[in-house]
Write a protein that holds these residues in place. Structure first.
Motif, PDB file in Angstrom:
ATOM      1  N   MET A 241     -12.201   8.430   0.070  1.00 18.65           N
ATOM      2  CA  MET A 241     -10.945   9.004   0.552  1.00 18.65           C
ATOM      3  C   MET A 241     -10.539   8.358   1.875  1.00 18.65           C
ATOM      4  O   MET A 241      -9.358   8.079   2.100  1.00 18.65           O
ATOM      5  CB  MET A 241     -11.062  10.531   0.709  1.00 18.65           C
ATOM      6  CG  MET A 241     -11.137  11.269  -0.623  1.00 18.65           C
ATOM      7  SD  MET A 241      -9.777  10.860  -1.745  1.00 18.65           S
ATOM      8  CE  MET A 241      -8.397  11.518  -0.850  1.00 18.65           C
ATOM      9  N   ASN A 242     -11.511   8.094   2.740  1.00 17.86           N
ATOM     10  CA  ASN A 242     -11.199   7.428   4.000  1.00 17.86           C
ATOM     11  C   ASN A 242     -10.662   6.025   3.753  1.00 17.86           C
ATOM     12  O   ASN A 242      -9.720   5.590   4.416  1.00 17.86           O
ATOM     13  CB  ASN A 242     -12.435   7.375   4.907  1.00 17.86           C
ATOM     14  CG  ASN A 242     -12.803   8.741   5.438  1.00 17.86           C
ATOM     15  OD1 ASN A 242     -11.966   9.634   5.536  1.00 17.86           O
ATOM     16  ND2 ASN A 242     -14.081   8.914   5.772  1.00 17.86           N
ATOM     17  N   LEU A 243     -11.238   5.331   2.817  1.00 17.13           N
ATOM     18  CA  LEU A 243     -10.769   3.996   2.475  1.00 17.13           C
ATOM     19  C   LEU A 243      -9.344   4.054   1.935  1.00 17.13           C
ATOM     20  O   LEU A 243      -8.480   3.268   2.335  1.00 17.13           O
ATOM     21  CB  LEU A 243     -11.700   3.343   1.446  1.00 17.13           C
ATOM     22  CG  LEU A 243     -11.256   1.978   0.924  1.00 17.13           C
ATOM     23  CD1 LEU A 243     -11.184   0.958   2.058  1.00 17.13           C
ATOM     24  CD2 LEU A 243     -12.199   1.508  -0.165  1.00 17.13           C
ATOM     25  N   LEU A 244      -9.083   4.994   1.052  1.00 14.61           N
ATOM     26  CA  LEU A 244      -7.739   5.141   0.507  1.00 14.61           C
ATOM     27  C   LEU A 244      -6.719   5.466   1.600  1.00 14.61           C
ATOM     28  O   LEU A 244      -5.604   4.936   1.613  1.00 14.61           O
ATOM     29  CB  LEU A 244      -7.711   6.218  -0.568  1.00 14.61           C
ATOM     30  CG  LEU A 244      -8.314   5.835  -1.912  1.00 14.61           C
ATOM     31  CD1 LEU A 244      -8.331   7.043  -2.845  1.00 14.61           C
ATOM     32  CD2 LEU A 244      -7.548   4.695  -2.535  1.00 14.61           C
ATOM     33  N   ARG A 245      -7.083   6.327   2.524  1.00 19.67           N
ATOM     34  CA  ARG A 245      -6.179   6.655   3.626  1.00 19.67           C
ATOM     35  C   ARG A 245      -5.899   5.426   4.495  1.00 19.67           C
ATOM     36  O   ARG A 245      -4.769   5.195   4.927  1.00 19.67           O
ATOM     37  CB  ARG A 245      -6.773   7.781   4.476  1.00 19.67           C
ATOM     38  CG  ARG A 245      -6.693   9.137   3.813  1.00 19.67           C
ATOM     39  CD  ARG A 245      -7.185  10.244   4.759  1.00 19.67           C
ATOM     40  NE  ARG A 245      -7.396  11.442   3.997  1.00 19.67           N
ATOM     41  CZ  ARG A 245      -8.598  11.927   3.641  1.00 19.67           C
ATOM     42  NH1 ARG A 245      -9.703  11.327   4.017  1.00 19.67           N
ATOM     43  NH2 ARG A 245      -8.686  13.029   2.923  1.00 19.67           N
ATOM     44  N   ALA A 246      -6.943   4.637   4.755  1.00 16.70           N
ATOM     45  CA  ALA A 246      -6.769   3.429   5.572  1.00 16.70           C
ATOM     46  C   ALA A 246      -5.854   2.432   4.872  1.00 16.70           C
ATOM     47  O   ALA A 246      -4.985   1.818   5.511  1.00 16.70           O
ATOM     48  CB  ALA A 246      -8.128   2.790   5.857  1.00 16.70           C
ATOM     49  N   VAL A 247      -6.001   2.276   3.566  1.00 17.60           N
ATOM     50  CA  VAL A 247      -5.128   1.379   2.801  1.00 17.60           C
ATOM     51  C   VAL A 247      -3.703   1.896   2.836  1.00 17.60           C
ATOM     52  O   VAL A 247      -2.748   1.146   3.083  1.00 17.60           O
ATOM     53  CB  VAL A 247      -5.633   1.221   1.355  1.00 17.60           C
ATOM     54  CG1 VAL A 247      -4.602   0.514   0.489  1.00 17.60           C
ATOM     55  CG2 VAL A 247      -6.953   0.469   1.323  1.00 17.60           C
ATOM     56  N   ARG A 248      -3.531   3.194   2.611  1.00 19.14           N
ATOM     57  CA  ARG A 248      -2.200   3.798   2.641  1.00 19.14           C
ATOM     58  C   ARG A 248      -1.541   3.582   3.997  1.00 19.14           C
ATOM     59  O   ARG A 248      -0.386   3.151   4.086  1.00 19.14           O
ATOM     60  CB  ARG A 248      -2.294   5.294   2.337  1.00 19.14           C
ATOM     61  CG  ARG A 248      -0.945   6.011   2.400  1.00 19.14           C
ATOM     62  CD  ARG A 248      -1.087   7.505   2.481  1.00 19.14           C
ATOM     63  NE  ARG A 248      -1.777   7.835   3.759  1.00 19.14           N
ATOM     64  CZ  ARG A 248      -2.384   8.979   3.983  1.00 19.14           C
ATOM     65  NH1 ARG A 248      -2.429   9.925   3.069  1.00 19.14           N
ATOM     66  NH2 ARG A 248      -2.972   9.210   5.139  1.00 19.14           N
TER      67      ARG A 248
ATOM     68  N   GLY B 219      -2.208   1.305   6.223  1.00 19.16           N
ATOM     69  CA  GLY B 219      -1.923  -0.115   6.408  1.00 19.16           C
ATOM     70  C   GLY B 219      -0.672  -0.541   5.671  1.00 19.16           C
ATOM     71  O   GLY B 219       0.145  -1.315   6.184  1.00 19.16           O
ATOM     72  N   LEU B 220      -0.490  -0.030   4.469  1.00 16.04           N
ATOM     73  CA  LEU B 220       0.713  -0.357   3.687  1.00 16.04           C
ATOM     74  C   LEU B 220       1.960   0.206   4.335  1.00 16.04           C
ATOM     75  O   LEU B 220       3.017  -0.424   4.326  1.00 16.04           O
ATOM     76  CB  LEU B 220       0.566   0.163   2.251  1.00 16.04           C
ATOM     77  CG  LEU B 220      -0.423  -0.581   1.376  1.00 16.04           C
ATOM     78  CD1 LEU B 220      -0.615   0.140   0.054  1.00 16.04           C
ATOM     79  CD2 LEU B 220       0.018  -2.014   1.155  1.00 16.04           C
ATOM     80  N   ARG B 221       1.857   1.369   4.900  1.00 12.93           N
ATOM     81  CA  ARG B 221       3.011   1.970   5.578  1.00 12.93           C
ATOM     82  C   ARG B 221       3.433   1.147   6.789  1.00 12.93           C
ATOM     83  O   ARG B 221       4.613   1.107   7.135  1.00 12.93           O
ATOM     84  CB  ARG B 221       2.696   3.402   5.997  1.00 12.93           C
ATOM     85  CG  ARG B 221       2.710   4.368   4.856  1.00 12.93           C
ATOM     86  CD  ARG B 221       2.449   5.771   5.320  1.00 12.93           C
ATOM     87  NE  ARG B 221       2.507   6.704   4.206  1.00 12.93           N
ATOM     88  CZ  ARG B 221       2.012   7.923   4.221  1.00 12.93           C
ATOM     89  NH1 ARG B 221       1.414   8.372   5.319  1.00 12.93           N
ATOM     90  NH2 ARG B 221       2.104   8.698   3.168  1.00 12.93           N
ATOM     91  N   ARG B 222       2.469   0.515   7.449  1.00  8.44           N
ATOM     92  CA  ARG B 222       2.788  -0.285   8.635  1.00  8.44           C
ATOM     93  C   ARG B 222       3.472  -1.594   8.281  1.00  8.44           C
ATOM     94  O   ARG B 222       4.074  -2.216   9.135  1.00  8.44           O
ATOM     95  CB  ARG B 222       1.530  -0.568   9.437  1.00  8.44           C
ATOM     96  CG  ARG B 222       1.052   0.636  10.237  1.00  8.44           C
ATOM     97  CD  ARG B 222      -0.038   0.239  11.199  1.00  8.44           C
ATOM     98  NE  ARG B 222      -1.274  -0.122  10.517  1.00  8.44           N
ATOM     99  CZ  ARG B 222      -2.287   0.707  10.312  1.00  8.44           C
ATOM    100  NH1 ARG B 222      -2.227   1.935  10.752  1.00  8.44           N
ATOM    101  NH2 ARG B 222      -3.354   0.305   9.683  1.00  8.44           N
TER     102      ARG B 222
END
Length: 131
Positions: free
Chosen positions: A118-125, A127-130
């Motif tokens: 879940m932490n990895l998914l949040r970090a990817v999300r 990063g994509l938002r940025r």
């Protein structure tokens, strides 16, 4: 590797021809018979039986898929290699599944409830938002 678009002339070719080729290689079908093929579905070639019988009735694009998926590839990767729409690629892959020449599977599933996933998914999300 030869793609069907290699035969176009310098000005882009005939637009009608561009739409006829996918129609021809899919035999007029507009969707695969299976609904579990997604962009990230993994396709893997099954070891071929001896002889040339396995290639009978296949389009050149089917043969490209069989070569590309010897080491497994996602539907999106196959589509990009073929330079064809994903919908056409899914139909071609479906043909090969029906013939027993490839297998498909979803990508390796993440463990349900795993906090690190879940932490990895949040970090990817994030990063994509940025972007």
């Amino acid at each position: 590797m030869s793609h069907w678009t290699d035969d176009l002339d310098a000005d882009g070719g005939d637009p009608a021809e561009l739409s006829v080729r996918p129609y021809t290689i899919t035999q007029g079908r507009t969707a695969p018979s299976r609904d579990d093929l997604t962009l990230i579905t993994i396709v893997t070639t099954v070891d071929p039986p001896p002889g040339r019988a396995a290639a009978r009735g296949l389009q050149p694009e089917h043969l490209v898929i069989l070569r590309q998926c010897r080491g497994s590839a996602a539907v999106a990767e196959v589509s990009a290699e073929l330079n064809l729409p994903v919908s056409v690629t899914k139909i071609l892959i479906d043909d090969l599944v029906a013939r027993g020449q490839v297998t498909t599977r979803p990508p390796i599933a993440m463990a349900v409830g795993s906090e690190s996933n879940m932490n990895l998914l949040r970090a990817v999300r994030d990063g994509l938002r940025r972007l």
